[in-house]
Structure formats: C-alpha cells, structure tokens
Design a protein around this motif. Structure first.
Motif, PDB file in Angstrom:
ATOM      1  N   ARG A 109       1.360   5.201   3.828  1.00 44.54           N
ATOM      2  CA  ARG A 109       2.180   5.310   2.618  1.00 44.54           C
ATOM      3  C   ARG A 109       1.694   4.382   1.516  1.00 44.54           C
ATOM      4  O   ARG A 109       1.832   4.683   0.334  1.00 44.54           O
ATOM      5  CB  ARG A 109       3.644   5.000   2.940  1.00 44.54           C
ATOM      6  CG  ARG A 109       4.346   6.072   3.756  1.00 44.54           C
ATOM      7  CD  ARG A 109       5.809   5.735   3.950  1.00 44.54           C
ATOM      8  NE  ARG A 109       5.999   4.503   4.715  1.00 44.54           N
ATOM      9  CZ  ARG A 109       7.188   3.937   4.957  1.00 44.54           C
ATOM     10  NH1 ARG A 109       8.281   4.496   4.451  1.00 44.54           N
ATOM     11  NH2 ARG A 109       7.273   2.849   5.674  1.00 44.54           N
ATOM     12  N   TYR A 110       1.135   3.233   1.900  1.00 41.42           N
ATOM     13  CA  TYR A 110       0.697   2.255   0.917  1.00 41.42           C
ATOM     14  C   TYR A 110      -0.794   1.970   1.085  1.00 41.42           C
ATOM     15  O   TYR A 110      -1.260   1.697   2.195  1.00 41.42           O
ATOM     16  CB  TYR A 110       1.483   0.956   1.075  1.00 41.42           C
ATOM     17  CG  TYR A 110       2.965   1.118   0.831  1.00 41.42           C
ATOM     18  CD1 TYR A 110       3.453   1.353  -0.451  1.00 41.42           C
ATOM     19  CD2 TYR A 110       3.878   1.029   1.889  1.00 41.42           C
ATOM     20  CE1 TYR A 110       4.817   1.499  -0.679  1.00 41.42           C
ATOM     21  CE2 TYR A 110       5.236   1.179   1.659  1.00 41.42           C
ATOM     22  CZ  TYR A 110       5.693   1.415   0.371  1.00 41.42           C
ATOM     23  OH  TYR A 110       7.043   1.572   0.151  1.00 41.42           O
ATOM     24  N   PRO A 111      -1.566   1.991  -0.009  1.00 44.29           N
ATOM     25  CA  PRO A 111      -2.995   1.694   0.066  1.00 44.29           C
ATOM     26  C   PRO A 111      -3.249   0.197   0.190  1.00 44.29           C
ATOM     27  O   PRO A 111      -2.338  -0.627  -0.023  1.00 44.29           O
ATOM     28  CB  PRO A 111      -3.533   2.239  -1.268  1.00 44.29           C
ATOM     29  CG  PRO A 111      -2.363   2.130  -2.204  1.00 44.29           C
ATOM     30  CD  PRO A 111      -1.138   2.399  -1.359  1.00 44.29           C
ATOM     31  N   LEU A 112      -4.483  -0.159   0.491  1.00 44.81           N
ATOM     32  CA  LEU A 112      -4.829  -1.565   0.699  1.00 44.81           C
ATOM     33  C   LEU A 112      -4.588  -2.395  -0.558  1.00 44.81           C
ATOM     34  O   LEU A 112      -4.128  -3.537  -0.471  1.00 44.81           O
ATOM     35  CB  LEU A 112      -6.293  -1.676   1.147  1.00 44.81           C
ATOM     36  CG  LEU A 112      -6.827  -3.090   1.405  1.00 44.81           C
ATOM     37  CD1 LEU A 112      -6.021  -3.799   2.476  1.00 44.81           C
ATOM     38  CD2 LEU A 112      -8.301  -3.035   1.785  1.00 44.81           C
ATOM     39  N   TRP A 113      -4.904  -1.826  -1.748  1.00 40.25           N
ATOM     40  CA  TRP A 113      -4.733  -2.603  -2.977  1.00 40.25           C
ATOM     41  C   TRP A 113      -3.278  -3.019  -3.179  1.00 40.25           C
ATOM     42  O   TRP A 113      -3.008  -4.084  -3.764  1.00 40.25           O
ATOM     43  CB  TRP A 113      -5.219  -1.815  -4.195  1.00 40.25           C
ATOM     44  CG  TRP A 113      -4.366  -0.648  -4.597  1.00 40.25           C
ATOM     45  CD1 TRP A 113      -4.571   0.669  -4.311  1.00 40.25           C
ATOM     46  CD2 TRP A 113      -3.146  -0.697  -5.366  1.00 40.25           C
ATOM     47  NE1 TRP A 113      -3.570   1.449  -4.839  1.00 40.25           N
ATOM     48  CE2 TRP A 113      -2.683   0.638  -5.505  1.00 40.25           C
ATOM     49  CE3 TRP A 113      -2.400  -1.720  -5.944  1.00 40.25           C
ATOM     50  CZ2 TRP A 113      -1.521   0.964  -6.193  1.00 40.25           C
ATOM     51  CZ3 TRP A 113      -1.224  -1.402  -6.628  1.00 40.25           C
ATOM     52  CH2 TRP A 113      -0.803  -0.078  -6.751  1.00 40.25           C
ATOM     53  N   PHE A 114      -2.336  -2.190  -2.698  1.00 40.82           N
ATOM     54  CA  PHE A 114      -0.926  -2.511  -2.845  1.00 40.82           C
ATOM     55  C   PHE A 114      -0.614  -3.845  -2.178  1.00 40.82           C
ATOM     56  O   PHE A 114       0.099  -4.686  -2.750  1.00 40.82           O
ATOM     57  CB  PHE A 114      -0.085  -1.386  -2.235  1.00 40.82           C
ATOM     58  CG  PHE A 114       1.382  -1.708  -2.144  1.00 40.82           C
ATOM     59  CD1 PHE A 114       2.214  -1.480  -3.231  1.00 40.82           C
ATOM     60  CD2 PHE A 114       1.942  -2.227  -0.983  1.00 40.82           C
ATOM     61  CE1 PHE A 114       3.574  -1.770  -3.163  1.00 40.82           C
ATOM     62  CE2 PHE A 114       3.284  -2.525  -0.908  1.00 40.82           C
ATOM     63  CZ  PHE A 114       4.109  -2.285  -2.004  1.00 40.82           C
ATOM     64  N   GLY A 139       0.801 -14.181   5.920  1.00 41.01           N
ATOM     65  CA  GLY A 139       0.486 -12.763   5.769  1.00 41.01           C
ATOM     66  C   GLY A 139      -0.751 -12.516   4.931  1.00 41.01           C
ATOM     67  O   GLY A 139      -1.580 -11.649   5.259  1.00 41.01           O
ATOM     68  N   THR A 140      -0.910 -13.274   3.846  1.00 40.24           N
ATOM     69  CA  THR A 140      -2.084 -13.110   2.998  1.00 40.24           C
ATOM     70  C   THR A 140      -3.344 -13.538   3.733  1.00 40.24           C
ATOM     71  O   THR A 140      -4.399 -12.894   3.615  1.00 40.24           O
ATOM     72  CB  THR A 140      -1.923 -13.906   1.696  1.00 40.24           C
ATOM     73  OG1 THR A 140      -0.743 -13.468   1.007  1.00 40.24           O
ATOM     74  CG2 THR A 140      -3.121 -13.721   0.781  1.00 40.24           C
ATOM     75  N   GLY A 141      -3.242 -14.612   4.501  1.00 38.65           N
ATOM     76  CA  GLY A 141      -4.389 -15.025   5.304  1.00 38.65           C
ATOM     77  C   GLY A 141      -4.768 -13.978   6.332  1.00 38.65           C
ATOM     78  O   GLY A 141      -5.957 -13.685   6.537  1.00 38.65           O
ATOM     79  N   GLN A 142      -3.766 -13.404   6.987  1.00 40.23           N
ATOM     80  CA  GLN A 142      -4.025 -12.344   7.958  1.00 40.23           C
ATOM     81  C   GLN A 142      -4.648 -11.127   7.279  1.00 40.23           C
ATOM     82  O   GLN A 142      -5.585 -10.515   7.804  1.00 40.23           O
ATOM     83  CB  GLN A 142      -2.722 -11.951   8.651  1.00 40.23           C
ATOM     84  CG  GLN A 142      -2.883 -10.900   9.738  1.00 40.23           C
ATOM     85  CD  GLN A 142      -1.549 -10.482  10.339  1.00 40.23           C
ATOM     86  OE1 GLN A 142      -0.492 -10.736   9.756  1.00 40.23           O
ATOM     87  NE2 GLN A 142      -1.587  -9.842  11.486  1.00 40.23           N
ATOM     88  N   LEU A 143      -4.154 -10.781   6.099  1.00 38.10           N
ATOM     89  CA  LEU A 143      -4.707  -9.647   5.362  1.00 38.10           C
ATOM     90  C   LEU A 143      -6.164  -9.895   4.993  1.00 38.10           C
ATOM     91  O   LEU A 143      -6.995  -8.978   5.056  1.00 38.10           O
ATOM     92  CB  LEU A 143      -3.870  -9.398   4.102  1.00 38.10           C
ATOM     93  CG  LEU A 143      -4.307  -8.239   3.211  1.00 38.10           C
ATOM     94  CD1 LEU A 143      -4.167  -6.911   3.951  1.00 38.10           C
ATOM     95  CD2 LEU A 143      -3.494  -8.216   1.915  1.00 38.10           C
ATOM     96  N   ALA A 144      -6.496 -11.126   4.607  1.00 37.25           N
ATOM     97  CA  ALA A 144      -7.871 -11.453   4.247  1.00 37.25           C
ATOM     98  C   ALA A 144      -8.804 -11.283   5.438  1.00 37.25           C
ATOM     99  O   ALA A 144      -9.907 -10.732   5.312  1.00 37.25           O
ATOM    100  CB  ALA A 144      -7.939 -12.893   3.717  1.00 37.25           C
ATOM    101  N   VAL A 145      -8.357 -11.750   6.609  1.00 38.42           N
ATOM    102  CA  VAL A 145      -9.180 -11.617   7.819  1.00 38.42           C
ATOM    103  C   VAL A 145      -9.371 -10.149   8.173  1.00 38.42           C
ATOM    104  O   VAL A 145     -10.487  -9.700   8.482  1.00 38.42           O
ATOM    105  CB  VAL A 145      -8.534 -12.390   8.987  1.00 38.42           C
ATOM    106  CG1 VAL A 145      -9.260 -12.081  10.294  1.00 38.42           C
ATOM    107  CG2 VAL A 145      -8.558 -13.886   8.704  1.00 38.42           C
ATOM    108  N   GLY A 190       6.339  -4.248 -10.090  1.00 38.35           N
ATOM    109  CA  GLY A 190       5.400  -3.334 -10.731  1.00 38.35           C
ATOM    110  C   GLY A 190       4.546  -2.579  -9.735  1.00 38.35           C
ATOM    111  O   GLY A 190       4.244  -1.391  -9.930  1.00 38.35           O
ATOM    112  N   THR A 191       4.144  -3.253  -8.650  1.00 41.06           N
ATOM    113  CA  THR A 191       3.345  -2.553  -7.635  1.00 41.06           C
ATOM    114  C   THR A 191       4.150  -1.442  -6.973  1.00 41.06           C
ATOM    115  O   THR A 191       3.613  -0.381  -6.656  1.00 41.06           O
ATOM    116  CB  THR A 191       2.848  -3.529  -6.553  1.00 41.06           C
ATOM    117  OG1 THR A 191       3.969  -4.176  -5.933  1.00 41.06           O
ATOM    118  CG2 THR A 191       1.921  -4.585  -7.144  1.00 41.06           C
ATOM    119  N   GLN A 192       5.456  -1.688  -6.799  1.00 40.08           N
ATOM    120  CA  GLN A 192       6.295  -0.647  -6.200  1.00 40.08           C
ATOM    121  C   GLN A 192       6.428   0.545  -7.143  1.00 40.08           C
ATOM    122  O   GLN A 192       6.388   1.703  -6.714  1.00 40.08           O
ATOM    123  CB  GLN A 192       7.672  -1.210  -5.868  1.00 40.08           C
ATOM    124  CG  GLN A 192       8.528  -0.282  -5.033  1.00 40.08           C
ATOM    125  CD  GLN A 192       7.953  -0.046  -3.651  1.00 40.08           C
ATOM    126  OE1 GLN A 192       7.689  -0.985  -2.906  1.00 40.08           O
ATOM    127  NE2 GLN A 192       7.734   1.219  -3.299  1.00 40.08           N
TER     128      GLN A 192
END
Length: 309
Positions: free
Chosen positions: A273-278, A254-260, A175-177
């Motif tokens: 091409r892709y926003p942060l919320w994606f 990856g999720t941990g890295q994204l959180a940091v 759905g996000t795609q």
C-alpha cells in the motif's frame, strides 16, 4: 522540594538500581531461559535487543551503580559508560509508543499486552534510575550545577526553532499521507480513529507552539472559564517530554532499521500500500517532530521553573 528532593533522589538512586537489577534482572533471566510469554503482536517486549542481550545490559547497570556510589573523583569513562547503558535501556523500549496509543485510544486495533507493557516499563525504569544515579555522581563530585541549565527569563530562539520544526515534522507527515491518498485511513471505522486524528493534530501543532508562546503559560481569552489563569506547567511538560521522547525512541530505532533494510535490499513492502519513499519521508518527519518537541519542552521547563525548583 527543590534541591533537597533532588539530592535525596540522587543519593538513593544507586541502591535503587541494585534492587532493580536483582528484581527485573531475575525476571529477564527467567524469560531468556525460554519462559517468556508470546508478546503479541511482534513476539518480543523489547526491541531491537531482547533475550540474553537484554539480560547482559540489565546486569551491566549493577557494577556501574556501585562504582558511581563509591567514586570520590570525576572519572569520565565511568560517567560515559553509565550514561551509555542508561540510554541503551531506554532505547530498548520503542514499543511503548504503541502501548500509549493503544491504552489512550482503544478501538484502533492495537494490542494491549500487559506482560509486554510491564517488561518495557521495567526496562525504562532501570534506565531512568541509572540516569539519576549518574547525574547524582556528577553533581556530587563536580558541583551542584543543573545538567540542562538553570531558569530562563525569556523563551530562547532555539526553543522557538525547535517548536516550529516539530510542527513542520507533523505537517510533512500529514503531507505524505495526502500524497499517497487518504483512502487507507478508516474514518468510518468508528470514533477512535477520529479521536486519534484530532489528538495527532493537537500534539503536532498546538502543543509545540504552546510550549514557546505566552498562551502556553497563561490561558488566553479564548479559553472559556480559564482565561487569565496560569497554565499548570506539567500540563504541557508531561505530554511534551513524554510524547517527544517516545517519538524519538520509536522513530529513531525505526529509521535506523529502515536504513539497514534499504542498504541491504531486505526491505519488506508488506501489502504494497505504501512505497519506500513514503517511509523515508514520514519516519524522519516523525523523528524531527519528536526531537523538536523534546527541545521545546526543555525550553518551557527552564522558562517556567524557579531558581530553587
């Protein structure tokens, strides 16, 4: 083949960990001393810790293996330390998910780096061996009780919930795609992309549901030539546990890295091409997919095993 095989494996595991530490540890020392290959495309085979940090973690396995073999009483700090190092070694191998995709679906543009794959497989092997040694210690001093439970006569509710959560994670990712647009997917680039997308749907929808429904144990009537035959249990358990754990490790890191990066404001949008919320929706969706698939595989493993297996 059942308890006897497990017993022999658990007994040999501490010695195997020591041999692994000498061989693989020596390789990591050599690489950490400035002799490591380039490891395309990221420049490292392990993540997020490599170099001397990886050497220290590999070296920690040896004294733990000795202690596990010599201990005659239950010591929870020893077991906790051994489990922690085992999990840490496995968590250093998130890039194995990309390796599997690159090898199984060539043509996607993913690099196949033999040295990097060898480094990650070596690290994973040590983590698994230490886990077997730790469980062998637990069984030896506390009794021969299955770590993850015995056989089941029916598929439990938690397995159904996990399977449908895995499918939901796949659908959310899809759905996000759709939300950001399908134009970025190069369907015209060649058959490899179509193979990947078909595999994506099979692994995200068919596989988790097969793990909890009867047609995952006996081929249904709509399967040509195989209808009524029993499904080989590892036909589903292999990709179920394998893909599930790879997704958990890769997207957990990856999720941990994204959180940091989000908290520190250091997130790099790349080409925009892709926003942060994606990423905040799709990466946890992948993680949910992996967790659900792993738990559903556990339920299938217990549902299809025999008392002596």
């Amino acid at each position: 083949m059942g308890r006897g095989w497990r017993g022999r494996a658990a007994k040999a595991a501490p010695s195997a960990v020591l041999l692994w530490t000498i061989g693989y540890g020596g390789l990591r020392v050599y690489w950490a001393a400035g002799n490591a290959p380039e490891f395309p495309p990221l420049g490292t085979d392990l993540f997020p810790v490599a170099g001397w940090g990886a050497v220290a973690l590999v070296g920690a396995a040896a004294p733990l293996a000795v202690a596990l073999r010599r201990a005659t009483r239950w010591r929870w700090p020893l077991a906790a330390a051994a489990w922690a190092v085992s999990v840490a070694l496995v968590m250093l191998c998130p890039l194995l998910l990309l390796d599997v995709v690159a090898v199984l679906v060539p043509g996607l543009g993913l690099a196949v780096d033999p040295a990097g794959i060898a480094g990650r497989l070596g690290c994973l092997t040590g983590g698994v061996l230490l886990a077997v040694a730790t469980d062998g210690y637990r069984r030896r001093v506390r009794g021969d009780r299955p770590l993850l439970g015995g056989p089941l006569t029916r598929t439990p509710g938690w397995a159904f919930a996990a399977a449908y959560l895995a499918a939901a994670g796949c659908l959310v990712r899809l759905g996000t795609q759709v939300a950001v647009g399908m134009d970025e997917i190069p369907f015209a680039a060649g058959p490899a992309v179509l193979v990947f997308e078909v595999g994506f749907l099979l692994a995200g929808l068919l596989l988790p549901l097969a793990l909890v429904h009867g047609w995952g144990r006996v081929f249904p009537g709509w399967v040509p030539l195989l209808a009524g035959w029993r499904v080989p249990r590892w036909l589903l358990l292999g990709p179920g546990f394998g893909l599930g754990l790879l997704l958990v490790v890769y997207f957990g890191i990856g999720t941990g890295q994204l959180a940091v990066e989000t908290a520190t404001g250091s997130w790099d949008p790349g080409d925009g091409r892709y926003p942060l919320w994606f990423f905040w929706v799709s990466m946890p969706a992948y993680l949910l997919w992996g967790l659900g698939l792993t738990v559903a595989s556990l339920g299938y493993w217990r549902r299809t095993r025999t008392a002596g297996a």
